[in-house]
Design a protein around this motif. Structure first.
Motif, PDB file in Angstrom:
ATOM      1  N   CYS A   1       0.184 -15.306  17.153  1.00  0.00           N
ATOM      2  CA  CYS A   1       0.068 -14.045  17.908  1.00  0.00           C
ATOM      3  C   CYS A   1       0.895 -12.899  17.312  1.00  0.00           C
ATOM      4  CB  CYS A   1       0.393 -14.262  19.388  1.00  0.00           C
ATOM      5  SG  CYS A   1       2.086 -14.765  19.753  1.00  0.00           S
ATOM      6  N   THR A   2       1.235 -13.007  16.032  1.00  0.00           N
ATOM      7  CA  THR A   2       1.979 -11.920  15.393  1.00  0.00           C
ATOM      8  C   THR A   2       1.009 -10.919  14.771  1.00  0.00           C
ATOM      9  OG1 THR A   2       3.875 -13.348  14.916  1.00  0.00           O
ATOM     10  CG2 THR A   2       3.691 -11.336  13.617  1.00  0.00           C
ATOM     11  N   THR A   3       1.110  -9.659  15.182  1.00  0.00           N
ATOM     12  CA  THR A   3       0.267  -8.598  14.620  1.00  0.00           C
ATOM     13  C   THR A   3       1.177  -7.435  14.225  1.00  0.00           C
ATOM     14  OG1 THR A   3      -0.016  -7.343  16.673  1.00  0.00           O
ATOM     15  CG2 THR A   3      -1.536  -9.188  16.324  1.00  0.00           C
ATOM     16  N   GLY A   4       0.568  -6.395  13.671  1.00  0.00           N
ATOM     17  CA  GLY A   4       1.348  -5.218  13.300  1.00  0.00           C
ATOM     18  C   GLY A   4       2.022  -4.547  14.477  1.00  0.00           C
ATOM     19  N   TYR A   5       1.467  -4.731  15.688  1.00  0.00           N
ATOM     20  CA  TYR A   5       2.037  -4.061  16.861  1.00  0.00           C
ATOM     21  C   TYR A   5       2.732  -5.026  17.829  1.00  0.00           C
ATOM     22  CZ  TYR A   5      -2.325  -5.693  19.029  1.00  0.00           C
ATOM     23  OH  TYR A   5      -3.365  -6.472  19.482  1.00  0.00           O
ATOM     24  N   PHE A   6       2.519  -6.332  17.667  1.00  0.00           N
ATOM     25  CA  PHE A   6       3.075  -7.319  18.600  1.00  0.00           C
ATOM     26  C   PHE A   6       3.947  -8.286  17.810  1.00  0.00           C
ATOM     27  CE2 PHE A   6       2.892 -11.156  21.338  1.00  0.00           C
ATOM     28  CZ  PHE A   6       3.104 -10.602  22.599  1.00  0.00           C
ATOM     29  N   ARG A   7       5.269  -8.233  18.064  1.00  0.00           N
ATOM     30  CA  ARG A   7       6.209  -9.023  17.263  1.00  0.00           C
ATOM     31  C   ARG A   7       6.955 -10.019  18.151  1.00  0.00           C
ATOM     32  NH1 ARG A   7       9.603  -8.138  12.470  1.00  0.00           N
ATOM     33  NH2 ARG A   7      11.394  -9.523  12.723  1.00  0.00           N
ATOM     34  N   PRO A   8       6.529 -11.286  18.145  1.00  0.00           N
ATOM     35  CA  PRO A   8       7.212 -12.272  18.986  1.00  0.00           C
ATOM     36  C   PRO A   8       8.418 -12.919  18.285  1.00  0.00           C
ATOM     37  CG  PRO A   8       5.110 -13.136  18.194  1.00  0.00           C
ATOM     38  CD  PRO A   8       5.328 -11.825  17.504  1.00  0.00           C
ATOM     39  N   TYR A   9       9.465 -13.133  19.043  1.00  0.00           N
ATOM     40  CA  TYR A   9      10.631 -13.900  18.595  1.00  0.00           C
ATOM     41  C   TYR A   9      10.563 -15.257  19.285  1.00  0.00           C
ATOM     42  CZ  TYR A   9      12.722  -9.513  16.920  1.00  0.00           C
ATOM     43  OH  TYR A   9      12.985  -8.345  16.258  1.00  0.00           O
ATOM     44  N   THR A  10      11.177 -16.296  18.691  1.00  0.00           N
ATOM     45  CA  THR A  10      11.179 -17.600  19.358  1.00  0.00           C
ATOM     46  C   THR A  10      12.504 -17.836  20.081  1.00  0.00           C
ATOM     47  OG1 THR A  10      12.005 -18.721  17.376  1.00  0.00           O
ATOM     48  CG2 THR A  10       9.608 -18.652  17.682  1.00  0.00           C
ATOM     49  N   ASN A  11      12.444 -18.712  21.075  1.00  0.00           N
ATOM     50  CA  ASN A  11      13.628 -19.060  21.869  1.00  0.00           C
ATOM     51  C   ASN A  11      13.402 -20.471  22.407  1.00  0.00           C
ATOM     52  OD1 ASN A  11      15.757 -19.161  23.807  1.00  0.00           O
ATOM     53  ND2 ASN A  11      15.618 -16.953  24.129  1.00  0.00           N
ATOM     54  N   THR A  12      14.457 -21.273  22.477  1.00  0.00           N
ATOM     55  CA  THR A  12      14.287 -22.624  23.034  1.00  0.00           C
ATOM     56  C   THR A  12      14.766 -22.697  24.489  1.00  0.00           C
ATOM     57  OG1 THR A  12      16.401 -23.233  22.052  1.00  0.00           O
ATOM     58  CG2 THR A  12      14.418 -23.844  20.822  1.00  0.00           C
TER      59      THR A  12
ATOM     60  N   TRP B   1      -3.430  -8.790  31.581  1.00  0.00           N
ATOM     61  CA  TRP B   1      -2.552  -9.422  30.605  1.00  0.00           C
ATOM     62  C   TRP B   1      -3.276 -10.538  29.848  1.00  0.00           C
ATOM     63  CZ3 TRP B   1       0.286  -9.248  26.853  1.00  0.00           C
ATOM     64  CH2 TRP B   1       1.356 -10.094  26.524  1.00  0.00           C
ATOM     65  N   GLY B   2      -4.082 -11.333  30.539  1.00  0.00           N
ATOM     66  CA  GLY B   2      -4.847 -12.375  29.853  1.00  0.00           C
ATOM     67  C   GLY B   2      -5.775 -11.781  28.799  1.00  0.00           C
ATOM     68  N   THR B   3      -6.486 -10.718  29.161  1.00  0.00           N
ATOM     69  CA  THR B   3      -7.400 -10.057  28.221  1.00  0.00           C
ATOM     70  C   THR B   3      -6.632  -9.464  27.046  1.00  0.00           C
ATOM     71  OG1 THR B   3      -8.871  -9.501  30.067  1.00  0.00           O
ATOM     72  CG2 THR B   3      -9.223  -8.311  28.015  1.00  0.00           C
ATOM     73  N   THR B   4      -5.503  -8.829  27.352  1.00  0.00           N
ATOM     74  CA  THR B   4      -4.690  -8.212  26.296  1.00  0.00           C
ATOM     75  C   THR B   4      -4.147  -9.265  25.343  1.00  0.00           C
ATOM     76  OG1 THR B   4      -4.075  -6.344  27.699  1.00  0.00           O
ATOM     77  CG2 THR B   4      -2.616  -6.833  25.859  1.00  0.00           C
ATOM     78  N   PHE B   5      -3.660 -10.385  25.896  1.00  0.00           N
ATOM     79  CA  PHE B   5      -3.096 -11.422  25.025  1.00  0.00           C
ATOM     80  C   PHE B   5      -4.197 -12.055  24.166  1.00  0.00           C
ATOM     81  CE2 PHE B   5      -1.107 -15.566  23.963  1.00  0.00           C
ATOM     82  CZ  PHE B   5      -0.007 -15.053  23.267  1.00  0.00           C
ATOM     83  N   ALA B   6      -5.395 -12.191  24.734  1.00  0.00           N
ATOM     84  CA  ALA B   6      -6.531 -12.695  23.952  1.00  0.00           C
ATOM     85  C   ALA B   6      -6.826 -11.741  22.793  1.00  0.00           C
ATOM     86  CB  ALA B   6      -7.760 -12.856  24.847  1.00  0.00           C
ATOM     87  N   LYS B   7      -6.744 -10.450  23.047  1.00  0.00           N
ATOM     88  CA  LYS B   7      -6.937  -9.439  21.991  1.00  0.00           C
ATOM     89  C   LYS B   7      -5.865  -9.579  20.914  1.00  0.00           C
ATOM     90  CE  LYS B   7      -6.981  -4.387  21.255  1.00  0.00           C
ATOM     91  NZ  LYS B   7      -6.069  -4.421  20.090  1.00  0.00           N
ATOM     92  N   VAL B   8      -4.608  -9.767  21.333  1.00  0.00           N
ATOM     93  CA  VAL B   8      -3.507  -9.948  20.382  1.00  0.00           C
ATOM     94  C   VAL B   8      -3.786 -11.149  19.472  1.00  0.00           C
ATOM     95  CG1 VAL B   8      -1.057 -10.591  20.182  1.00  0.00           C
ATOM     96  CG2 VAL B   8      -1.744  -8.836  21.834  1.00  0.00           C
ATOM     97  N   LEU B   9      -4.170 -12.274  20.077  1.00  0.00           N
ATOM     98  CA  LEU B   9      -4.473 -13.485  19.304  1.00  0.00           C
ATOM     99  C   LEU B   9      -5.590 -13.221  18.286  1.00  0.00           C
ATOM    100  CD1 LEU B   9      -4.383 -16.022  22.262  1.00  0.00           C
ATOM    101  CD2 LEU B   9      -2.879 -16.170  20.259  1.00  0.00           C
ATOM    102  N   ALA B  10      -6.655 -12.554  18.743  1.00  0.00           N
ATOM    103  CA  ALA B  10      -7.783 -12.260  17.848  1.00  0.00           C
ATOM    104  C   ALA B  10      -7.348 -11.312  16.731  1.00  0.00           C
ATOM    105  CB  ALA B  10      -8.941 -11.665  18.646  1.00  0.00           C
ATOM    106  N   ASP B  11      -6.552 -10.297  17.084  1.00  0.00           N
ATOM    107  CA  ASP B  11      -6.056  -9.358  16.069  1.00  0.00           C
ATOM    108  C   ASP B  11      -5.154 -10.057  15.057  1.00  0.00           C
ATOM    109  OD1 ASP B  11      -7.436  -7.227  17.150  1.00  0.00           O
ATOM    110  OD2 ASP B  11      -5.726  -6.413  18.257  1.00  0.00           O
TER     111      ASP B  11
END
Length: 335
Positions: free
Chosen positions: A170-181, A14-24
């Protein structure tokens, strides 16, 4: 706001994948790996052979096993180490982290002993305000995200603007984050779903089908929401991506470590055998079931599925004898 530079600590899947998401997403990212051979493989071969074989990592992602190098100029620090080792690791890195950095937790668990959520551990160890800590959660099966299959996620932070900054990074074409408080609800859901996934694995290992799975997912969500209510979570969180979304993914997928671990127990393997088969991958729910159970007892909340999982994982009970208890409790109204 200056240029964003993110250090990701933990080069598991997951750490590696999230790093990839950030870079993408166009964010500069350094991935810290505990073992030098992992960071060297990432640098030289553009892949993490231990955790994500066959996935090509972007050029923008650099890797090191030196925490000082990883943190040099880092504006944000992503913590992707297992939940029970977060405190120990963070204590070692504390002096190197910029005091104003946003701290982003990817770990899903509740700390044994203290019964603290991961963001609470970060606040305590780092001595920062809770506004500085964000949590990334949701349906996060790493291999699917690494393969760029579309998914949504949640960035939770009590400071909405900070959540938006992380969301944009961390928003990419394949990874769509929503925010929440609602950090409490998001973290609690992420920890509890691992425990429910263990029960779903046990049920599958015992040969039960989809009605049983649906029952465990639904009743598991109900007991998670009961605990959330007394801890001050927003009930809506549990029907969202951090709640139901993550629960469905983790309980249904053969890629889920917790589900796979539970299935081995259901087929009659011991906890030690299941652990050996996991080959160093951590099934967080095995430890979290004890801390979540203790949290529920502290607040007088009934969590029958968590109770059964704890007894199978830690008191030597046989899932075959617990099957009736998992599903068949005393009859009562649903609400």
């Amino acid at each position: 706001m200056g240029e964003m530079r993110v250090a990701v600590f933990g080069a598991g899947s997951w750490g590696t994948t999230f790093a990839k998401v950030l870079a993408d997403a166009g964010t500069d990212v350094v991935l810290w790996a505990r073992r030098r051979e992992v960071s060297e493989a990432i640098e030289e071969r553009r892949e993490n052979p231990d955790y994500l074989p066959g996935v090509t990592l972007p050029e923008r992602l650099v890797s090191t096993s030196d925490p000082r190098r990883a943190l040099d100029g880092a504006t944000d620090v992503v913590l992707a180490v297992p939940s029970q080792s977060l405190r120990h690791n963070l204590t070692a890195w504390r002096g190197l982290i910029d005091p104003s950095a946003t701290l982003i937790s990817l770990a899903k668990g509740v700390e044994l002993g203290t019964l603290k959520r991961m963001s609470e551990v970060v606040v305590e160890v780092m001595g920062v305000a809770e506004q500085q800590v964000a949590v990334v959660t949701g349906p996060n099966l790493a291999k699917e995200i690494a393969a760029e299959q579309p998914t949504a996620a949640v960035v939770a932070c009590v400071d909405h603007d900070r959540a938006v900054t992380v969301q944009q990074a961390c928003t990419t074409g394949y990874f769509r984050p929503y925010t929440n408080t609602d950090v409490i609800g998001c973290e609690l859901a992420g920890a509890c779903k691992n425990v429910i996934a263990l029960s779903c694995g046990m049920a599958a290992g015992l040969g039960f089908g989809d009605n049983t799975l649906a029952t465990l997912i639904t009743r598991g969500l109900a007991e998670t929401a009961r605990l959330g209510e007394v801890l001050g979570a927003d009930p809506m969180t549990f029907s969202g991506l951090a709640g139901l979304g993550d629960l469905v993914a983790t309980c249904s997928s053969p890629l889920s470590r917790n589900r796979s671990f539970g299935a081995r127990l259901g087929r009659g393997e011991s906890v030690a055998q299941a652990q050996a088969a996991a080959q160093g991958q951590v099934a967080e729910g095995v430890k979290s079931c004890s801390s979540i159970r203790a949290l529920a007892m502290r607040h007088g909340v009934e969590m029958p599925i968590t109770e059964v999982v704890h007894r199978v994982c830690h008191d030597g009970f046989d899932p075959r004898e617990m099957a009736g208890e998992l599903i068949g409790r005393k009859t009562k109204p649903e609400r």
